[in-house]
Design a protein around this motif. Sequence first.
Motif, PDB file in Angstrom:
ATOM      1  N   PHE A 202      47.770  35.520  51.134  1.00  0.00           N
ATOM      2  CA  PHE A 202      46.557  34.723  51.044  1.00  0.00           C
ATOM      3  C   PHE A 202      46.250  34.484  49.571  1.00  0.00           C
ATOM      4  O   PHE A 202      46.243  35.423  48.779  1.00  0.00           O
ATOM      5  N   SER A 203      46.008  33.227  49.205  1.00  0.00           N
ATOM      6  CA  SER A 203      45.694  32.920  47.816  1.00  0.00           C
ATOM      7  C   SER A 203      44.729  31.746  47.727  1.00  0.00           C
ATOM      8  O   SER A 203      44.902  30.741  48.417  1.00  0.00           O
ATOM      9  N   VAL A 204      43.717  31.907  46.884  1.00  0.00           N
ATOM     10  CA  VAL A 204      42.762  30.834  46.611  1.00  0.00           C
ATOM     11  C   VAL A 204      42.566  30.674  45.105  1.00  0.00           C
ATOM     12  O   VAL A 204      41.461  30.775  44.602  1.00  0.00           O
ATOM     13  N   LEU A 205      43.639  30.469  44.386  1.00  0.00           N
ATOM     14  CA  LEU A 205      43.684  30.239  42.943  1.00  0.00           C
ATOM     15  C   LEU A 205      43.122  31.389  42.109  1.00  0.00           C
ATOM     16  O   LEU A 205      43.776  31.858  41.201  1.00  0.00           O
ATOM     17  N   VAL A 206      41.915  31.853  42.385  1.00  0.00           N
ATOM     18  CA  VAL A 206      41.313  32.908  41.583  1.00  0.00           C
ATOM     19  C   VAL A 206      41.472  34.290  42.212  1.00  0.00           C
ATOM     20  O   VAL A 206      41.148  35.305  41.593  1.00  0.00           O
ATOM     21  N   TYR A 207      41.968  34.340  43.438  1.00  0.00           N
ATOM     22  CA  TYR A 207      42.108  35.606  44.156  1.00  0.00           C
ATOM     23  C   TYR A 207      43.333  35.531  45.063  1.00  0.00           C
ATOM     24  O   TYR A 207      43.524  34.544  45.775  1.00  0.00           O
ATOM     25  N   SER A 208      44.143  36.579  45.025  1.00  0.00           N
ATOM     26  CA  SER A 208      45.327  36.643  45.884  1.00  0.00           C
ATOM     27  C   SER A 208      45.379  38.002  46.556  1.00  0.00           C
ATOM     28  O   SER A 208      45.005  39.018  45.961  1.00  0.00           O
ATOM     29  N   LYS A 209      45.873  38.000  47.787  1.00  0.00           N
ATOM     30  CA  LYS A 209      45.967  39.244  48.554  1.00  0.00           C
ATOM     31  C   LYS A 209      47.219  39.193  49.414  1.00  0.00           C
ATOM     32  O   LYS A 209      47.494  38.193  50.075  1.00  0.00           O
ATOM     33  N   ILE A 210      47.984  40.275  49.377  1.00  0.00           N
ATOM     34  CA  ILE A 210      49.162  40.421  50.221  1.00  0.00           C
ATOM     35  C   ILE A 210      48.937  41.644  51.090  1.00  0.00           C
ATOM     36  O   ILE A 210      48.663  42.734  50.579  1.00  0.00           O
ATOM     37  N   GLU A 211      49.017  41.450  52.410  1.00  0.00           N
ATOM     38  CA  GLU A 211      48.880  42.546  53.365  1.00  0.00           C
ATOM     39  C   GLU A 211      50.180  42.676  54.144  1.00  0.00           C
ATOM     40  O   GLU A 211      50.634  41.705  54.746  1.00  0.00           O
TER      41      GLU A 211
ATOM     42  N   SER B  37      42.869  39.495  41.123  1.00  0.00           N
ATOM     43  CA  SER B  37      41.784  38.551  40.890  1.00  0.00           C
ATOM     44  C   SER B  37      41.818  38.086  39.440  1.00  0.00           C
ATOM     45  O   SER B  37      42.195  38.850  38.547  1.00  0.00           O
ATOM     46  N   VAL B  38      41.415  36.861  39.216  1.00  0.00           N
ATOM     47  CA  VAL B  38      41.348  36.325  37.861  1.00  0.00           C
ATOM     48  C   VAL B  38      40.279  37.071  37.052  1.00  0.00           C
ATOM     49  O   VAL B  38      40.407  37.222  35.845  1.00  0.00           O
ATOM     50  N   LEU B  39      39.265  37.584  37.728  1.00  0.00           N
ATOM     51  CA  LEU B  39      38.216  38.332  37.031  1.00  0.00           C
ATOM     52  C   LEU B  39      38.760  39.618  36.410  1.00  0.00           C
ATOM     53  O   LEU B  39      38.254  40.084  35.393  1.00  0.00           O
ATOM     54  N   ASP B  40      39.781  40.207  37.027  1.00  0.00           N
ATOM     55  CA  ASP B  40      40.471  41.377  36.491  1.00  0.00           C
ATOM     56  C   ASP B  40      41.945  41.006  36.378  1.00  0.00           C
ATOM     57  O   ASP B  40      42.801  41.537  37.078  1.00  0.00           O
ATOM     58  N   TYR B  41      42.244  40.067  35.494  1.00  0.00           N
ATOM     59  CA  TYR B  41      43.551  39.428  35.416  1.00  0.00           C
ATOM     60  C   TYR B  41      44.693  40.369  35.071  1.00  0.00           C
ATOM     61  O   TYR B  41      45.834  40.107  35.395  1.00  0.00           O
TER      62      TYR B  41
END
Length: 175
Positions: A77-86, A112-116
């Motif tokens: 799952f990815s929305v440019l600023v956040y990605s998650k792999i389960e 997350s881009v916030l914690d790049y």
Amino acid sequence: MKKIFKIFIYFLIFILFTLILLPKNSIYNLLEQELSKQNIIISDEKRDEKLLNLKVSDAKVYYQGIEGANINSANFFSVLVYSKIEVDDVKLLQSLSSFFPPYIKNIVLKHSVLDYRNIDIYSQGDFGVLRGNIDLIKRTLILNLEASNKMKKQYERVLKQMKLEEGKYIYEYRF
């Protein structure tokens, strides 16, 4: 004021369409290509591309040509600023069960881009609960394992390679 509102709405629509039309299969192929450089091959998987994610199921993982694990499902799952792999229901083959417990319930990687600079890791399985972090700038991997009783009794060799601090086993690796 109306012009600013229109520009804002157009920008939101642009971002939404970018997320929907993001080539998820191509990104997954790039991931497979990078893994193959490390002699890790994923094959026989079924792919199902959704609106914002890619689901991969029934994958077999090979390392240096030897089958090592079967993965029931993985969700990207990815929305440019956040990605998650389960990754769910990983079963190591019997030949590897002498080194590591054979069942992993789930693995979750978040960025997350916030914690790049960091990728957070969480996993649980027969080994216990694992929390970790990959620092992309310092190029380090740190894993903290709360070992299960099974892990402590049957896999002492693995635990001896880790530091024991406050009841948790710590593994550090630089790449």
